[in-house]
Design a protein around this motif. Structure first.
Motif, PDB file in Angstrom:
ATOM      1  N   GLN A 199       0.830  -1.198   0.000  1.00 22.52           N
ATOM      2  CA  GLN A 199       0.000   0.000   0.000  1.00 22.52           C
ATOM      3  C   GLN A 199       0.872   1.260   0.000  1.00 22.52           C
ATOM      4  OE1 GLN A 199      -2.742  -0.313   3.308  1.00 22.52           O
ATOM      5  NE2 GLN A 199      -3.712  -2.147   2.481  1.00 22.52           N
ATOM      6  N   PRO A 200       0.408   2.315  -0.671  1.00 24.04           N
ATOM      7  CA  PRO A 200       1.193   3.561  -0.689  1.00 24.04           C
ATOM      8  C   PRO A 200       1.245   4.252   0.659  1.00 24.04           C
ATOM      9  CG  PRO A 200      -0.910   3.861  -1.801  1.00 24.04           C
ATOM     10  CD  PRO A 200      -0.788   2.399  -1.519  1.00 24.04           C
ATOM     11  N   SER A 201       0.277   3.981   1.520  1.00 23.19           N
ATOM     12  CA  SER A 201       0.309   4.500   2.891  1.00 23.19           C
ATOM     13  C   SER A 201      -0.279   3.443   3.808  1.00 23.19           C
ATOM     14  CB  SER A 201      -0.480   5.807   3.015  1.00 23.19           C
ATOM     15  OG  SER A 201      -1.837   5.613   2.664  1.00 23.19           O
ATOM     16  N   ALA A 202       0.260   3.337   5.024  1.00 25.18           N
ATOM     17  CA  ALA A 202      -0.161   2.288   5.960  1.00 25.18           C
ATOM     18  C   ALA A 202      -1.140   2.898   6.954  1.00 25.18           C
ATOM     19  CB  ALA A 202       1.037   1.698   6.682  1.00 25.18           C
ATOM     20  N   GLY A 203      -2.404   2.601   6.795  1.00 21.16           N
ATOM     21  CA  GLY A 203      -3.410   3.160   7.691  1.00 21.16           C
ATOM     22  C   GLY A 203      -4.356   2.104   8.204  1.00 21.16           C
ATOM     23  N   LEU A 217       8.398   0.797 -10.303  1.00 18.73           N
ATOM     24  CA  LEU A 217       7.698   2.063 -10.095  1.00 18.73           C
ATOM     25  C   LEU A 217       8.591   3.115  -9.458  1.00 18.73           C
ATOM     26  CD1 LEU A 217       4.207   0.803  -8.830  1.00 18.73           C
ATOM     27  CD2 LEU A 217       4.832   1.577 -11.130  1.00 18.73           C
ATOM     28  N   GLY A 218       9.707   2.671  -8.874  1.00 23.42           N
ATOM     29  CA  GLY A 218      10.637   3.609  -8.264  1.00 23.42           C
ATOM     30  C   GLY A 218      10.096   4.310  -7.038  1.00 23.42           C
ATOM     31  N   CYS A 219       9.287   3.583  -6.251  1.00 23.61           N
ATOM     32  CA  CYS A 219       8.730   4.219  -5.052  1.00 23.61           C
ATOM     33  C   CYS A 219       8.593   3.200  -3.928  1.00 23.61           C
ATOM     34  CB  CYS A 219       7.377   4.867  -5.354  1.00 23.61           C
ATOM     35  SG  CYS A 219       6.129   3.725  -5.965  1.00 23.61           S
ATOM     36  N   ASP A 220       8.457   3.712  -2.717  1.00 29.07           N
ATOM     37  CA  ASP A 220       8.295   2.863  -1.536  1.00 29.07           C
ATOM     38  C   ASP A 220       6.838   2.475  -1.344  1.00 29.07           C
ATOM     39  OD1 ASP A 220      10.975   2.971  -0.967  1.00 29.07           O
ATOM     40  OD2 ASP A 220      10.792   4.593   0.507  1.00 29.07           O
ATOM     41  N   PHE A 221       6.652   1.295  -0.798  1.00 33.02           N
ATOM     42  CA  PHE A 221       5.329   0.835  -0.391  1.00 33.02           C
ATOM     43  C   PHE A 221       5.418   0.345   1.053  1.00 33.02           C
ATOM     44  CE2 PHE A 221       4.659   0.705  -4.919  1.00 33.02           C
ATOM     45  CZ  PHE A 221       3.303   0.955  -5.074  1.00 33.02           C
ATOM     46  N   TYR A 222       4.252   0.277   1.696  1.00 32.39           N
ATOM     47  CA  TYR A 222       4.148  -0.242   3.055  1.00 32.39           C
ATOM     48  C   TYR A 222       3.433  -1.590   3.003  1.00 32.39           C
ATOM     49  CZ  TYR A 222       5.076   4.608   4.374  1.00 32.39           C
ATOM     50  OH  TYR A 222       5.630   5.852   4.511  1.00 32.39           O
ATOM     51  N   LEU A 223       3.894  -2.540   3.807  1.00 32.86           N
ATOM     52  CA  LEU A 223       3.097  -3.740   4.027  1.00 32.86           C
ATOM     53  C   LEU A 223       1.944  -3.358   4.941  1.00 32.86           C
ATOM     54  CD1 LEU A 223       5.777  -6.525   4.643  1.00 32.86           C
ATOM     55  CD2 LEU A 223       4.830  -5.706   2.494  1.00 32.86           C
ATOM     56  N   ARG A 224       0.744  -3.778   4.578  1.00 25.34           N
ATOM     57  CA  ARG A 224      -0.445  -3.308   5.289  1.00 25.34           C
ATOM     58  C   ARG A 224      -0.389  -3.653   6.776  1.00 25.34           C
ATOM     59  NH1 ARG A 224      -4.734  -7.535   2.486  1.00 25.34           N
ATOM     60  NH2 ARG A 224      -4.044  -9.393   3.608  1.00 25.34           N
ATOM     61  N   ILE A 225      -0.859  -2.728   7.589  1.00 29.21           N
ATOM     62  CA  ILE A 225      -0.952  -2.957   9.029  1.00 29.21           C
ATOM     63  C   ILE A 225      -2.381  -3.285   9.450  1.00 29.21           C
ATOM     64  CG2 ILE A 225       1.041  -1.525   9.573  1.00 29.21           C
ATOM     65  CD1 ILE A 225      -0.877   0.733  10.312  1.00 29.21           C
ATOM     66  N   ALA A 226      -3.330  -3.095   8.522  1.00 29.98           N
ATOM     67  CA  ALA A 226      -4.736  -3.397   8.780  1.00 29.98           C
ATOM     68  C   ALA A 226      -5.428  -3.564   7.432  1.00 29.98           C
ATOM     69  CB  ALA A 226      -5.389  -2.293   9.599  1.00 29.98           C
ATOM     70  N   LEU A 227      -6.657  -4.036   7.469  1.00 28.60           N
ATOM     71  CA  LEU A 227      -7.447  -4.252   6.258  1.00 28.60           C
ATOM     72  C   LEU A 227      -8.500  -3.170   6.069  1.00 28.60           C
ATOM     73  CD1 LEU A 227      -8.128  -8.060   6.912  1.00 28.60           C
ATOM     74  CD2 LEU A 227      -6.160  -7.046   5.746  1.00 28.60           C
ATOM     75  N   GLU A 228      -8.639  -2.305   7.041  1.00 31.80           N
ATOM     76  CA  GLU A 228      -9.810  -1.458   7.208  1.00 31.80           C
ATOM     77  C   GLU A 228     -10.109  -0.510   6.048  1.00 31.80           C
ATOM     78  OE1 GLU A 228     -11.563   1.695  10.518  1.00 31.80           O
ATOM     79  OE2 GLU A 228      -9.960   0.310  11.021  1.00 31.80           O
ATOM     80  N   LEU A 229      -9.139   0.298   5.657  1.00 29.29           N
ATOM     81  CA  LEU A 229      -9.454   1.415   4.773  1.00 29.29           C
ATOM     82  C   LEU A 229      -9.891   0.959   3.389  1.00 29.29           C
ATOM     83  CD1 LEU A 229      -6.742   4.036   5.796  1.00 29.29           C
ATOM     84  CD2 LEU A 229      -9.000   3.588   6.771  1.00 29.29           C
ATOM     85  N   HIS A 230      -9.300  -0.110   2.872  1.00 29.47           N
ATOM     86  CA  HIS A 230      -9.746  -0.610   1.576  1.00 29.47           C
ATOM     87  C   HIS A 230     -11.114  -1.277   1.667  1.00 29.47           C
ATOM     88  CE1 HIS A 230      -5.571   0.077   0.270  1.00 29.47           C
ATOM     89  NE2 HIS A 230      -6.073   0.079  -0.951  1.00 29.47           N
ATOM     90  N   LEU A 231     -11.383  -1.973   2.762  1.00 24.78           N
ATOM     91  CA  LEU A 231     -12.699  -2.594   2.911  1.00 24.78           C
ATOM     92  C   LEU A 231     -13.796  -1.536   2.990  1.00 24.78           C
ATOM     93  CD1 LEU A 231     -11.923  -5.510   5.396  1.00 24.78           C
ATOM     94  CD2 LEU A 231     -12.361  -5.689   2.942  1.00 24.78           C
TER      95      LEU A 231
END
Length: 494
Positions: A199-203, A217-231
Motif C-alpha cells: 500500500q502507498p500508505s499504511a493506515g 515504479l521507483g517508489c516505496d510501499f508499506y506492508l499493510r498494518i490493517a485491512l480497514e481502509l480498503h474494505l
C-alpha cells in the motif's frame, strides 16, 4: 563426527546402493489404493461380514521397524493414522526382501497385501510387495521424547509435526476455526474479498509499518498494518457486507501474544453500529468455540473460560476508575493525565500521548482481570480516530474491544463516515507527532484517497477486527502465539 552426522553418512551410502541396483529412491508415482484408516475399516468390515480379504495398497512414513529374525513388523503413518506391515521374510519377493536392508525410520514406502489381524490383535498388511517412495537422509528425533527444544521446534516445524502428534491437532483446529468463521460470515450475507498487501500508505491502525521498495515504479510501499481502509472503500462502492481474512504486518516487538505478521479478520456491515457488531461477535465466537471444542467452557492455562452468551459489558472509564482510581475525564490532556499517573506511582513512557496513556491504564489494571469473554465499551476519542462519537458526547466514541484469557481478541467501531471530521482527526494526529517520524512510528497516516472515498458517501457502518491467532490460542489452550503459527518470525541463526 557426531552421531547425527554418522547416521546421515550411512543413509547416503544406502542411497548410493539403491541407485547402483537401479532403484529410484524418489519415484514419481506410487501404488496407493487405501489410506491407513480405510485399511483398518476394511478389515473390520471383512470380519463383520465374513468375506475373504482382498489385496490393497497403502503408503506412509516408517516410524518403527522391529526385526525378530524371520519376521519383521514395520509401522507406517499417513495423514489418517497408523498401520502395521506384517513381514514374513520367507514369502517376500527377493527384490522387496533386498529393499528391507536399506530402509530407515523416516522413509516413505508403499506396501501391498491383504489386511489381516495378527495374533496380538494388531490390524496389519500381510506384506506381499514393498516399494520405496522417498529416502529420508536425516534421522528423526528419538521416539519416546520427541522434539522438545522450543527453538528447534519453531525453526524446523516440519520435524515438530512429524514428532509431536499434538502439534498437528493444533493446526487442524486452527483450520477449523477459520472455516467456521467463514461459514458464519458467508451465511450472514458477507462477501469475502481481497485487498492490497502493498500500500502507498499504511493506515487503519496505530502501528509501525514495514517499508519496501518497488523497483519498476521507483517508489516505496508499506506492508499493510490493517485491512480497514480498503474494505470501507468497498462500502462506498456499494457492497454492503464485506470481509477479508489475511496477513497483516507490524514492525513491532515479539512476545507471547505478538508476532510481526499475523492473521486478521476484518468485516464491515452497512446500516449497523457497534451494538449490532457486539451481538455478532458474541454469537460467532461462542459458536466457533462450541463447534471446535464441543463446549462453551474451555481450559486455558490454569483457568476455565466460559464463552456462553451473553457476555458482560464493562464501561472503559468506569472500569479504570474501579481498578486504579483515575477518572481520565478529569485530565483532558497528556500533561495532566501523566502528572496524575506520576502522583500515584504508575510507571509510563513519557513520550506517549493521552490516548496511549489511557491504553496503558487499561492494559495494566483492567485487562489482567478479564479472563472470561468480556466486552469493554465506550472509548475516549484519543484512542479511536476512525470511530464515530456517541450521540451528545464529544469525547467518547462508539467502540468496544472483546477480551478473553486476559487478552484482546476483537476490536470494533461504529465507523466514522463524516469525511470532514475524519480529515480533521487525521490532521490532528499528525500534528501531535514529530514530522517525518509520523510515517515510521505508531500513528494514523493521512490517506487522502480514503478521505475522497468518504466524500462520495459511506452508509452508517459497523466494523470489526478479530485476531485469528489469539482465538486459536484460546481453543487450543496455548499460551504463546508461536505455538499456533506454523512458521513464526525468528531471528536468523548465525
Amino acid at each position: 563426527m557426531s552421531l547425527v552426522e554418522r547416521i546421515a553418512r550411512q543413509r547416503l551410502d544406502k542411497l548410493d546402493s539403491l541407485r547402483a541396483r537401479g532403484i529410484d529412491p524418489y519415484p514419481a508415482r506410487c501404488r496407493h489404493s487405501h489410506s491407513n484408516i480405510q485399511a483398518v475399516a476394511l478389515l473390520e468390515k471383512q470380519e463383520q461380514e465374513g468375506v475373504e480379504a482382498v489385496e490393497i495398497s497403502v503408503a506412509g512414513r516408517i516410524i518403527a521397524n522391529r526385526d525378530i529374525g524371520k519376521l519383521c513388523f514395520i509401522s507406517i503413518v499417513d495423514g489418517s493414522g497408523k498401520i502395521q506391515l506384517f513381514v514374513n521374510k520367507a514369502t517376500l519377493p527377493p527384490e522387496s526382501l533386498e529393499l528391507l536392508k536399506d530402509l530407515d525410520i523416516g522413509d516413505f514406502v508403499s506396501a501391498a497385501g491383504k489386511v489381516i489381524r495378527t495374533r496380538t490383535g494388531e490390524p496389519s498388511i500381510d506384506l506381499k510387495e514393498l516399494a520405496l517412495l522417498s529416502k529420508s537422509l536425516q534421522p528423526l528425533p528419538e521416539k519416546w521424547h520427541g522434539l522438545q527444544d522450543t527453538e528447534t521446534r519453531y525453526r524446523q516445524r516440519y520435524v515438530d509435526l512429524i514428532s509431536n502428534a499434538e502439534v498437528k491437532q493444533i493446526f487442524r483446529k486452527r483450520s477449523c476455526v477459520i472455516s467456521a468463521m467463514r461459514r458464519y460470515l458467508d451465511s450472514h450475507g458477507f462477501l469475502e474479498v481481497e485487498t492490497p498487501i502493498l500500500q502507498p500508505s499504511a493506515g487503519g491502525a496505530l502501528a509501525k509499518p514495514f517499508i519496501t521498495h518497488h523497483n519498476a515504479l521507483g517508489c516505496d510501499f508499506y506492508l499493510r498494518i490493517a485491512l480497514e481502509l480498503h474494505l470501507k472503500r468497498l462500502l462506498v462502492g456499494g457492497f454492503e457486507r464485506v470481509y477479508e481474512i489475511g496477513r497483516v504486518f507490524r514492525n513491532e516487538g515479539i512476545d507471547t501474544r505478538h508476532n510481526p505478521e499475523f492473521t486478521l479478520m476484518e468485516c464491515y456491515q452497512a446500516y449497523a453500529d457497534y451494538n449490532d457488531v457486539m451481538h455478532m461477535v458474541e454469537e460467532m465466537l461462542s459458536g466457533i468455540v462450541k463447534e471446535v471444542t464441543g463446549d462453551y467452557k474451555i481450559p486455558f492455562g490454569a483457568d476455565t473460560l466460559d464463552f456462553t452468551p451473553p457476555w458482560p459489558r464493562l464501561d472503559l472509564r468506569q472500569a479504570i476508575i474501579d481498578k486504579c482510581g483515575i477518572d481520565y475525564d478529569r485530565f483532558p490532556d497528556t500533561v495532566s493525565l501523566a502528572a496524575e499517573m506520576r502522583r500515584l506511582g504508575i510507571e509510563f513512557d513519557p513520550s506517549r500521548d493521552r490516548g496511549r496513556l489511557i491504553d496503558d491504564l487499561l492494559s495494566t489494571f483492567v485487562e489482567p482481570e478479564l479472563k472470561n469473554p468480556t466486552f469493554v465499551v465506550n472509548y475516549p476519542i484519543d484512542m479511536s480516530p476512525l470511530a464515530k462519537n456517541r450521540p451528545g458526547d464529544m469525547h467518547t466514541v462508539e467502540r468496544f474491544e472483546a477480551y478473553a484469557g486476559c487478552t484482546e481478541i476483537a476490536n470494533a467501531f461504529s465507523e466514522l463516515n463524516d469525511p470532514v471530521e475524519q480529515e480533521r482527526r487525521f490532521a490532528g494526529q499528525l500534528q501531535n507527532k514529530a514530522g517525518a517520524e509520523a510515517h515510521t512510528e505508531e500513528t494514523e497516516i493521512m490517506d487522502e484517497d480514503f478521505i475522497t472515498a468518504l466524500e462520495f458517501g459511506m452508509p452508517p457502518t459497523g466494523g470489526l477486527g478479530i485476531g485469528i491467532d489469539r482465538i486459536v490460542m484460546l481453543v487450543t489452550n496455548q499460551l504463546s502465539i508461536r505455538e499456533v503459527i506454523l512458521f513464526p518470525t525468528l531471528k536468523d541463526k548465525e
